[in-house]
Design a protein around this motif. Structure first.
Motif, PDB file in Angstrom:
ATOM      1  N   ALA A 210       0.754   6.182   2.847  1.00 56.92           N
ATOM      2  CA  ALA A 210       1.291   5.861   1.518  1.00 56.92           C
ATOM      3  C   ALA A 210       1.710   4.393   1.448  1.00 56.92           C
ATOM      4  O   ALA A 210       2.313   3.869   2.386  1.00 56.92           O
ATOM      5  CB  ALA A 210       2.480   6.753   1.208  1.00 56.92           C
ATOM      6  N   SER A 238       8.383   4.591  -0.443  1.00 56.60           N
ATOM      7  CA  SER A 238       6.961   4.911  -0.427  1.00 56.60           C
ATOM      8  C   SER A 238       6.556   5.434  -1.796  1.00 56.60           C
ATOM      9  O   SER A 238       7.284   6.202  -2.429  1.00 56.60           O
ATOM     10  CB  SER A 238       6.662   5.975   0.645  1.00 56.60           C
ATOM     11  N   ASP A 240       2.913   6.576  -4.388  1.00 53.67           N
ATOM     12  CA  ASP A 240       1.506   6.959  -4.362  1.00 53.67           C
ATOM     13  C   ASP A 240       0.625   5.733  -4.573  1.00 53.67           C
ATOM     14  O   ASP A 240       1.027   4.770  -5.235  1.00 53.67           O
ATOM     15  CB  ASP A 240       1.215   7.984  -5.464  1.00 53.67           C
ATOM     16  N   HIS A 244       1.623   1.113 -10.812  1.00 51.11           N
ATOM     17  CA  HIS A 244       3.053   1.394 -11.002  1.00 51.11           C
ATOM     18  C   HIS A 244       3.674   0.277 -11.849  1.00 51.11           C
ATOM     19  O   HIS A 244       3.230  -0.880 -11.790  1.00 51.11           O
ATOM     20  CB  HIS A 244       3.771   1.471  -9.648  1.00 51.11           C
ATOM     21  N   ALA A 264      -3.772   2.259  -0.466  1.00 52.80           N
ATOM     22  CA  ALA A 264      -3.226   2.989   0.682  1.00 52.80           C
ATOM     23  C   ALA A 264      -2.933   2.018   1.803  1.00 52.80           C
ATOM     24  O   ALA A 264      -3.664   1.053   2.047  1.00 52.80           O
ATOM     25  CB  ALA A 264      -4.222   4.050   1.137  1.00 52.80           C
TER      26      ALA A 264
END
Length: 271
Positions: A210, A238, A240, A244, A264
């Protein structure tokens, strides 16, 4: 197919220990007193030969009782101390009885290569159908790998090679484990029929860690991540992978915001 236990039991009992030199090869000497030729007494056996013969006899008794694993251990030790074609044959017969055809073929082929055409004529005749059956029974497993340098274990034994690896194994169910750095390991059970040919394609997925988002505010602003207040002044969390929205608010100041996309395993710092 051949009845495994019956054939192996008969074969083990058929071949007895024999010395490397035949009786006809014993040296002859002439008695000086009467000129009559006589045969010298056979020389005393070396200690290792005595030990090997004793181990051989124990193995034969265990094989007659169908205690195959114990018989294999005795024949193997006897063969290591003082090799004899008869020992190799009986070792192969016990392996055959257990369905360990890969090892049995190796033993029988060694027997054929070392046996005496005269002294072992019966054994060389008897080994032909057993060796042929073991060869037909061996299965083949082909493993196609991504990445090609993955570590491969089959039943706990390493299988070396590149992107495609081929291994000959006994029929039955085998445990296949494939792993590589930064990839998710794969563990499979692979059933193989006698003489079967199976191809396993193993592609290891990357381990996705993550992403980490770190936000610092020197004036103690309230920090929101995707509309949710996550803390003030400083935070590390953390999130996903993906897009964001980070928003900072402080009384008497115009709110500040930024949209970012994290991959990732990425670490992103906003100061």
């Amino acid at each position: 197919g051949l009845p495994l236990r019956r054939v192996a039991s008969i074969a083990v009992l058929a071949l007895a220990w024999w010395p490397l030199a035949s009786a006809s090869a014993q040296p002859r000497a002439v008695d000086d007193t009467d000129g009559v030729a006589s045969t010298d007494p056979p020389p005393l056996e070396e200690p290792e030969v005595v030990e090997a013969r004793a181990l051989f006899d124990e193995g034969a008794a265990l094989a007659a009782a169908e205690r195959w694993d114990e018989a294999i251990e005795r024949f193997t030790r006897s063969d290591a101390v003082a090799p004899r074609p008869s020992t190799t044959f009986n070792l192969g017969a016990c392996l055959y009885a257990l369905g360990r055809h890969v090892e049995a073929v190796a033993a029988f082929e060694r027997y054929v290569a070392t046996a005496d055409p005269v002294l072992d004529a019966d054994g060389l005749r008897d080994v032909v159908p057993i060796l042929a059956h073991s060869r037909r029974s061996i299965a083949q497993l082909t493993i196609d790998l991504d990445p090609p340098d993955a570590r491969v274990d089959l039943d706990g034994h390493a299988v070396d090679g590149g992107a495609t690896r081929v291994v000959r194994v006994d029929p039955g169910t085998h445990a296949l484990r494939v792993e590589a750095e930064g990839r998710i390991a794969v563990l499979r059970e692979v059933p193989l029929e006698p003489g079967g040919r199976v191809r396993e394609v193993v592609s290891l997925a990357e381990i996705e860690v993550a992403p980490v988002l770190e936000v610092r505010s020197s004036v103690g602003a309230a920090i929101e991540i995707d509309g949710v207040v996550a803390g003030t002044t400083e935070l590390t969390l953390s999130v996903d992978a993906g897009a964001h929205i980070v928003r900072a608010t402080l009384a008497g100041h115009v709110p500040w915001s930024r949209t970012m996309t994290l991959e990732a395993s990425e670490r992103f710092v906003l100061d």
